[in-house]
Design a protein around this motif. Sequence first.
Motif, PDB file in Angstrom:
ATOM      1  N   LEU A 182     -61.443  42.363  36.831  1.00  0.00           N
ATOM      2  CA  LEU A 182     -61.767  41.332  37.816  1.00  0.00           C
ATOM      3  C   LEU A 182     -60.729  41.219  38.928  1.00  0.00           C
ATOM      4  N   ALA A 183     -59.714  42.059  38.913  1.00  0.00           N
ATOM      5  CA  ALA A 183     -58.676  42.018  39.948  1.00  0.00           C
ATOM      6  C   ALA A 183     -59.281  42.266  41.323  1.00  0.00           C
ATOM      7  N   GLY A 184     -58.907  41.413  42.285  1.00  0.00           N
ATOM      8  CA  GLY A 184     -59.389  41.544  43.652  1.00  0.00           C
ATOM      9  C   GLY A 184     -60.771  40.979  43.892  1.00  0.00           C
ATOM     10  N   LYS A 185     -61.423  40.509  42.842  1.00  0.00           N
ATOM     11  CA  LYS A 185     -62.789  39.999  42.981  1.00  0.00           C
ATOM     12  C   LYS A 185     -62.802  38.474  43.072  1.00  0.00           C
ATOM     13  N   THR A 186     -63.878  37.955  43.655  1.00  0.00           N
ATOM     14  CA  THR A 186     -64.106  36.518  43.643  1.00  0.00           C
ATOM     15  C   THR A 186     -64.768  36.149  42.320  1.00  0.00           C
ATOM     16  N   VAL A 187     -64.172  35.202  41.602  1.00  0.00           N
ATOM     17  CA  VAL A 187     -64.672  34.766  40.304  1.00  0.00           C
ATOM     18  C   VAL A 187     -65.079  33.304  40.416  1.00  0.00           C
ATOM     19  N   ILE A 188     -66.331  33.013  40.120  1.00  0.00           N
ATOM     20  CA  ILE A 188     -66.805  31.631  40.149  1.00  0.00           C
ATOM     21  C   ILE A 188     -66.566  30.996  38.785  1.00  0.00           C
ATOM     22  N   ASP A 189     -65.797  29.938  38.780  1.00  0.00           N
ATOM     23  CA  ASP A 189     -65.469  29.212  37.555  1.00  0.00           C
ATOM     24  C   ASP A 189     -66.426  28.039  37.405  1.00  0.00           C
ATOM     25  N   THR A 190     -67.259  28.089  36.373  1.00  0.00           N
ATOM     26  CA  THR A 190     -68.234  27.019  36.121  1.00  0.00           C
ATOM     27  C   THR A 190     -67.825  26.151  34.935  1.00  0.00           C
ATOM     28  N   LEU A 191     -66.619  26.349  34.423  1.00  0.00           N
ATOM     29  CA  LEU A 191     -66.217  25.712  33.172  1.00  0.00           C
ATOM     30  C   LEU A 191     -65.940  24.223  33.333  1.00  0.00           C
ATOM     31  N   ASN A 192     -66.178  23.487  32.257  1.00  0.00           N
ATOM     32  CA  ASN A 192     -65.758  22.098  32.132  1.00  0.00           C
ATOM     33  C   ASN A 192     -65.076  21.930  30.775  1.00  0.00           C
ATOM     34  N   TYR A 193     -64.111  21.048  30.747  1.00  0.00           N
ATOM     35  CA  TYR A 193     -63.293  20.845  29.552  1.00  0.00           C
ATOM     36  C   TYR A 193     -63.848  19.705  28.712  1.00  0.00           C
ATOM     37  N   TYR A 194     -64.261  20.048  27.482  1.00  0.00           N
ATOM     38  CA  TYR A 194     -64.698  19.062  26.503  1.00  0.00           C
ATOM     39  C   TYR A 194     -63.879  19.274  25.231  1.00  0.00           C
ATOM     40  N   PRO A 195     -62.887  18.443  24.960  1.00  0.00           N
ATOM     41  CA  PRO A 195     -62.011  18.652  23.803  1.00  0.00           C
ATOM     42  C   PRO A 195     -62.749  18.734  22.475  1.00  0.00           C
ATOM     43  N   ASP A 196     -63.841  17.977  22.319  1.00  0.00           N
ATOM     44  CA  ASP A 196     -64.582  18.031  21.057  1.00  0.00           C
ATOM     45  C   ASP A 196     -65.139  19.426  20.807  1.00  0.00           C
ATOM     46  N   ARG A 197     -65.438  20.138  21.866  1.00  0.00           N
ATOM     47  CA  ARG A 197     -65.979  21.490  21.759  1.00  0.00           C
ATOM     48  C   ARG A 197     -64.882  22.543  21.831  1.00  0.00           C
ATOM     49  N   ASP A 198     -63.909  22.325  22.728  1.00  0.00           N
ATOM     50  CA  ASP A 198     -62.936  23.360  23.075  1.00  0.00           C
ATOM     51  C   ASP A 198     -61.626  23.261  22.310  1.00  0.00           C
ATOM     52  N   GLY A 199     -61.386  22.110  21.647  1.00  0.00           N
ATOM     53  CA  GLY A 199     -60.059  21.864  21.122  1.00  0.00           C
ATOM     54  C   GLY A 199     -59.158  21.349  22.237  1.00  0.00           C
ATOM     55  N   ARG A 200     -58.040  20.767  21.864  1.00  0.00           N
ATOM     56  CA  ARG A 200     -57.138  20.188  22.856  1.00  0.00           C
ATOM     57  C   ARG A 200     -56.331  21.261  23.579  1.00  0.00           C
ATOM     58  N   ILE A 201     -56.235  21.114  24.909  1.00  0.00           N
ATOM     59  CA  ILE A 201     -55.429  21.998  25.746  1.00  0.00           C
ATOM     60  C   ILE A 201     -54.399  21.115  26.434  1.00  0.00           C
ATOM     61  N   ALA A 202     -53.138  21.277  26.061  1.00  0.00           N
ATOM     62  CA  ALA A 202     -52.093  20.327  26.452  1.00  0.00           C
ATOM     63  C   ALA A 202     -51.976  20.157  27.961  1.00  0.00           C
ATOM     64  N   ALA A 203     -52.016  21.250  28.708  1.00  0.00           N
ATOM     65  CA  ALA A 203     -51.843  21.165  30.160  1.00  0.00           C
ATOM     66  C   ALA A 203     -52.965  20.376  30.816  1.00  0.00           C
ATOM     67  N   LEU A 204     -54.164  20.433  30.235  1.00  0.00           N
ATOM     68  CA  LEU A 204     -55.278  19.668  30.789  1.00  0.00           C
ATOM     69  C   LEU A 204     -55.196  18.211  30.373  1.00  0.00           C
ATOM     70  N   ASP A 205     -54.807  17.964  29.137  1.00  0.00           N
ATOM     71  CA  ASP A 205     -54.657  16.579  28.685  1.00  0.00           C
ATOM     72  C   ASP A 205     -53.605  15.837  29.491  1.00  0.00           C
ATOM     73  N   ALA A 206     -52.561  16.565  29.916  1.00  0.00           N
ATOM     74  CA  ALA A 206     -51.473  15.947  30.678  1.00  0.00           C
ATOM     75  C   ALA A 206     -51.770  15.885  32.172  1.00  0.00           C
ATOM     76  N   ASN A 207     -52.898  16.449  32.597  1.00  0.00           N
ATOM     77  CA  ASN A 207     -53.262  16.515  34.019  1.00  0.00           C
ATOM     78  C   ASN A 207     -52.217  17.239  34.859  1.00  0.00           C
ATOM     79  N   THR A 208     -51.466  18.147  34.236  1.00  0.00           N
ATOM     80  CA  THR A 208     -50.514  18.948  35.011  1.00  0.00           C
ATOM     81  C   THR A 208     -51.194  20.124  35.689  1.00  0.00           C
ATOM     82  N   LEU A 209     -52.352  20.523  35.169  1.00  0.00           N
ATOM     83  CA  LEU A 209     -53.181  21.564  35.768  1.00  0.00           C
ATOM     84  C   LEU A 209     -54.641  21.133  35.690  1.00  0.00           C
ATOM     85  N   THR A 210     -55.454  21.672  36.572  1.00  0.00           N
ATOM     86  CA  THR A 210     -56.896  21.553  36.399  1.00  0.00           C
ATOM     87  C   THR A 210     -57.379  22.752  35.590  1.00  0.00           C
TER      88      THR A 210
END
Length: 221
Positions: free
Chosen positions: A54-82
């Motif tokens: 995928l290097a050099g390509k445009t990638v469309i990100d359609t993802l949404n974060y749902y902890p019940d489904r995805d498990g906890r992701i610390a950087a997202l829980d802390a709002n330090t990253l989207t």
Amino acid sequence: MAITAGMDVVLSNSRGPDTLAELVAELGDHARAGTPAQAANPMHAYDKPPVTELAGKTVIDTLNYYPDRDGRIAALDANTLTSSELVQRHLADSHVVKAFNNIDFRRLVLLPRPAGSVDRSALPIAGNDAAAKEQVTHLLDVFGYDAVDVGTLADSWRTEPNNPVYVQPYMPQLPDGLTMDEAGPWFFESPGVPLTASRVTELVGVAVRGPAGTTPPFLQS
């Protein structure tokens, strides 16, 4: 939608291209099966797309974060990253654009309208690369939507769950008193509600960043 617009589409799933043979035959000459390189994955699989391919390509990100489904992701829980910044960090040599994440799949196929229609809907996009956003804007136009640029990937939280432009504005009001068995048919049979570019801009503008990943009330069982 893409095939109807005359585009070539590569379909993929986690079980391999051979399992998609029947669907590809049904869709026709513009469809083919491929590897998971272009598959849409849950948020917990954000680091699975292949970096080199995928290097050099445009990638469309359609993802949404749902902890019940995805498990906890610390950087997202802390709002330090989207979530999209997390995807971009993984795909460092790609051009990630957030799009298509704020509308449900049923309304996505019900609401397209020709350019210039008074009831044409808009979808928000976000990204760090202007040329990539232009590509996605063109794709949306082909699909029958206007695009509203809401800023960089750092701003993409405005289009995610718990924010005003997420899913609900494209749907009619859920009737009171529906049982779970009744809600399913209602979801599939309900028409879309057109959402103009100006209204998308307004809803994005009043978003307030809260805890990431909380399931909104209308998606809770």
